[in-house]
Design an enzyme around this catalytic site. Structure first.
Site, PDB file in Angstrom:
ATOM      1  N   GLN A 158      16.336   7.595   6.245  1.00  0.00           N
ATOM      2  CA  GLN A 158      15.037   8.262   6.216  1.00  0.00           C
ATOM      3  C   GLN A 158      14.954   9.404   7.224  1.00  0.00           C
ATOM      4  OE1 GLN A 158      12.765   4.300   6.271  1.00  0.00           O
ATOM      5  NE2 GLN A 158      11.353   5.710   5.250  1.00  0.00           N
TER       6      GLN A 158
ATOM      7  N   HIS B  96      16.775   0.666   1.559  1.00  0.00           N
ATOM      8  CA  HIS B  96      17.057   2.062   1.934  1.00  0.00           C
ATOM      9  C   HIS B  96      18.539   2.271   2.243  1.00  0.00           C
ATOM     10  CE1 HIS B  96      13.354   4.335   1.968  1.00  0.00           C
ATOM     11  NE2 HIS B  96      12.723   3.418   2.700  1.00  0.00           N
TER      12      HIS B  96
ATOM     13  N   GLY C 237       8.466  -0.040   9.459  1.00  0.00           N
ATOM     14  CA  GLY C 237       9.921  -0.014   9.475  1.00  0.00           C
ATOM     15  C   GLY C 237      10.447   1.376   9.184  1.00  0.00           C
TER      16      GLY C 237
ATOM     17  N   CYS D 120       5.656   3.649   1.959  1.00  0.00           N
ATOM     18  CA  CYS D 120       6.885   4.090   2.621  1.00  0.00           C
ATOM     19  C   CYS D 120       6.617   5.407   3.327  1.00  0.00           C
ATOM     20  CB  CYS D 120       7.988   4.251   1.566  1.00  0.00           C
ATOM     21  SG  CYS D 120       9.576   4.789   2.222  1.00  0.00           S
ATOM     22  N   LEU D 121       7.158   5.549   4.519  1.00  0.00           N
ATOM     23  CA  LEU D 121       7.001   6.810   5.249  1.00  0.00           C
ATOM     24  C   LEU D 121       7.640   7.977   4.503  1.00  0.00           C
ATOM     25  CD1 LEU D 121       7.687   5.509   8.871  1.00  0.00           C
ATOM     26  CD2 LEU D 121       5.468   6.038   7.823  1.00  0.00           C
TER      27      LEU D 121
ATOM     28  N   HIS E 216      12.635  -4.100   2.153  1.00  0.00           N
ATOM     29  CA  HIS E 216      12.375  -2.677   1.904  1.00  0.00           C
ATOM     30  C   HIS E 216      13.364  -1.796   2.668  1.00  0.00           C
ATOM     31  CE1 HIS E 216       9.442   0.802   1.421  1.00  0.00           C
ATOM     32  NE2 HIS E 216      10.199   1.213   2.419  1.00  0.00           N
ATOM     33  N   GLU E 217      13.521  -2.075   3.959  1.00  0.00           N
ATOM     34  CA  GLU E 217      14.399  -1.239   4.789  1.00  0.00           C
ATOM     35  C   GLU E 217      15.873  -1.427   4.432  1.00  0.00           C
ATOM     36  OE1 GLU E 217      13.057   1.152   6.311  1.00  0.00           O
ATOM     37  OE2 GLU E 217      11.027   0.362   6.275  1.00  0.00           O
TER      38      GLU E 217
END
Length: 156
Positions: A51, A134, A46, A88-89, A130-131
């Protein structure tokens, strides 16, 4: 389409609340296309707009057979509980132990402004939560129990 730079945790954009998308136009379509390409290149599950430095409520999630585009998403239902490794990226190379719902349903708009719902269990539910975090300036490290050790990751 083009790749976008993925910000890391020290970047202030990751810690800000995003604004709703109001214009469903070519700029939004390019952002979604770029985010999908960036997600694929980074081999992630995701990616949220903050991000890549865009403070709008936009998320892409790879659910296996397709990449969902979620514009102005909200969590409308959750059930159960799961505790597991989460990465996480924007936090490369680290994983934490995070509690999330086992099931989650989101309501969102597509790239043209049409409303729809999507749901999932396990990794998809984890990814939705999670997303969406953000979009409210929350990184998983803010809600994790602790970082996982290399030994724990090898046994997962």
């Amino acid at each position: 389409m083009g790749l976008r730079k993925i910000l890391t945790t020290d970047e202030s954009a990751l810690h800000k609340v995003c604004r709703n998308v109001e214009k469903f136009d070519g700029r939004l379509h390019k952002l979604l296309d770029d985010m999908k390409e960036t997600l694929a290149q980074a081999n992630g599950v995701g990616l949220a707009a903050p991000q890549v430095g865009i403070l709008r409520r936009v998320v892409v999630v790879d659910v296996g057979d397709e990449v969902l585009e979620l514009v102005n998403p909200t969590l409308v239902e959750t059930d159960g509980e799961q505790v597991g490794a989460e990465g996480c990226l924007s936090v490369p190379g680290k994983y934490g132990l995070v509690k999330r719902p086992y099931y989650a349903k989101v309501r969102a708009q597509d790239r043209n402004g049409n409303w729809f719902e999507a749901e999932g269990e396990e990794i998809i539910a984890r990814c939705f939560c999670h997303e969406l975090d953000h979009l409210d300036g929350i990184v998983y490290t803010d809600v994790m129990e602790r970082y996982l050790t290399d030994e724990e990751l090898e046994s997962e």
